[in-house]
Design an enzyme around this catalytic site. Sequence first.
Site, PDB file in Angstrom:
ATOM      1  CB  SER A 204      -1.054  -0.140   1.223  1.00 14.93           C
ATOM      2  OG  SER A 204      -1.884   0.790   1.142  1.00 14.93           O
ATOM      3  CD  GLU A 324      -5.212  -4.153  -4.206  1.00 19.58           C
ATOM      4  OE1 GLU A 324      -5.260  -3.705  -2.997  1.00 19.58           O
ATOM      5  OE2 GLU A 324      -4.211  -4.608  -4.809  1.00 19.58           O
ATOM      6  CG  HIS A 418      -5.456  -2.117   0.023  1.00 21.50           C
ATOM      7  ND1 HIS A 418      -4.645  -2.174  -1.026  1.00 21.50           N
ATOM      8  CD2 HIS A 418      -4.933  -1.684   0.944  1.00 21.50           C
ATOM      9  CE1 HIS A 418      -3.742  -1.236  -0.663  1.00 21.50           C
ATOM     10  NE2 HIS A 418      -3.826  -0.904   0.519  1.00 21.50           N
TER      11      HIS A 418
END
Length: 498
Positions: A204, A324, A418
């Site tokens: 990330s 995600e 995610h």
Amino acid sequence: MSDAGQAMPTAVSTSPAGPGPTATTSRGAVRGVAEGGVEHYWAIPYAAAPIGELRFALPSPAVPWDGVLDGTSPGPTAPQNPYGGALARILPTVDIPGENFLNVHIAAPASRDPELLPVMVWFHGGSLQHGSNALAGYRGSSFARDGVVFVAANYRLGAEGFSVLGGAPLNLGLADQMAALRWVQAEIAAFGGDPARVTVFGQSAGGNTVSALLAHPDAPSLFSRAIIQSGPLSADPPAKAGRITEKIAKDLKIPATREAFSRQSPASLLAAQARVTAGTTPLTGGPSYALSVEPGLVPASPAEALAGGAGASIPLLIGTTTDEARLWLVPTGLVMKLKALHLAVARRKVGISAAAVKLFKRNRPHSITGEILGDLATDKLLRVPMNQLADARLAGPAPTFVYEFAWPSPVEYLRAAHAVELGFAFDDLGSADSLGLAGSTAPQELATAMHRAWVDFAATGSPGWEQWSTQRPVKTFDGGSNPVVFAPRDDERAALTP
């Protein structure tokens, strides 16, 4: 309370020698703890505490200490707010007060051969606002178990690390990461690590910073391989990156300068940050932190620099998760609230054609509007730039390997959202952090396979599948056969590619 006028940082606290493994760095000795065949050394400063005259300044060398540093438990963490709202249920925060939060945690095999081992340096994610090396899921014991010296570094976050202030350098959190990598080059041999075989990896926002590190001219002298997990390849002009700084300054009724921000306590800045970011997400927009384009550390956006050949000599493993955007859409209930008007506005804002929207809808006949929007955002923000980078690197000397994490978590209908892959890459499905994202029924076989690929890449430069080519091979970690899929969903990728 103001930090202005404080004295220069003092040395870290030490204690008399005691039981447990010890290692000696150029700044002093550190005592760790041995657990299950792994030595853990916590709270080792790689830079001086960023307080007083060093606040909002580039990192300075760590202050030497006498005696033996107690590295048997996690050290201070960078000032930060916990996650808010629904995300607080599944994304943990550890807050350990203290000045010396520019520290590393090292996990190394307790017994090792004289030959130095490969090193993996982890930079956590968290929107450049959250995270630390004290999180349970980042202990790294599995890497040490498999013959890697694992390093996890804290860095300045939020207003302290990524403000755009008059009189202060930009990208201080990224400068901290560079300092940590230089520390690794100088010191890691004391823990059995090979400074010539360093893999840097992050997820990330941590993947975003890894992309900037990979693009930096000094990259080949600091690490030899890189892994980017679900990381944007972006940086903004200072005027755009500084919008959140301006909002915080307005909230506090102060100018956006180093002098004015230094008069505010970290707690005051965090409170203002919480007020100006309330209700925002990476999908819905609003003030957020970003890397700033500037001549020193980030002379161009990582996507632009890497496409132009930066980092071309360094092998790269890069990938995304299939779903995600569900991290922000599903636990919050936002996925059910998004309607056709929201989709129309969003697709115009980011330059998605009506034809692309129709294609995504046709390929997902049972998905609701919020899910369609999430899939479009996933591809537009992460998967398409990743493919473009992999294509650009075909002309370079080093290989690129692409993966997709596709196992569907049953927790809160996250699916392959995610961050769900973290417990698998770290092979630590039993940690509280992983349980919050993947649940108690996550398949160990998948964690074994994914973690093995990460270790093999660090050790050999190959994760075990064929490198990127015009055939577009993508290793798909689905929890079944984990196949290599060629050009997955290529019609959608092409529809979103400028």
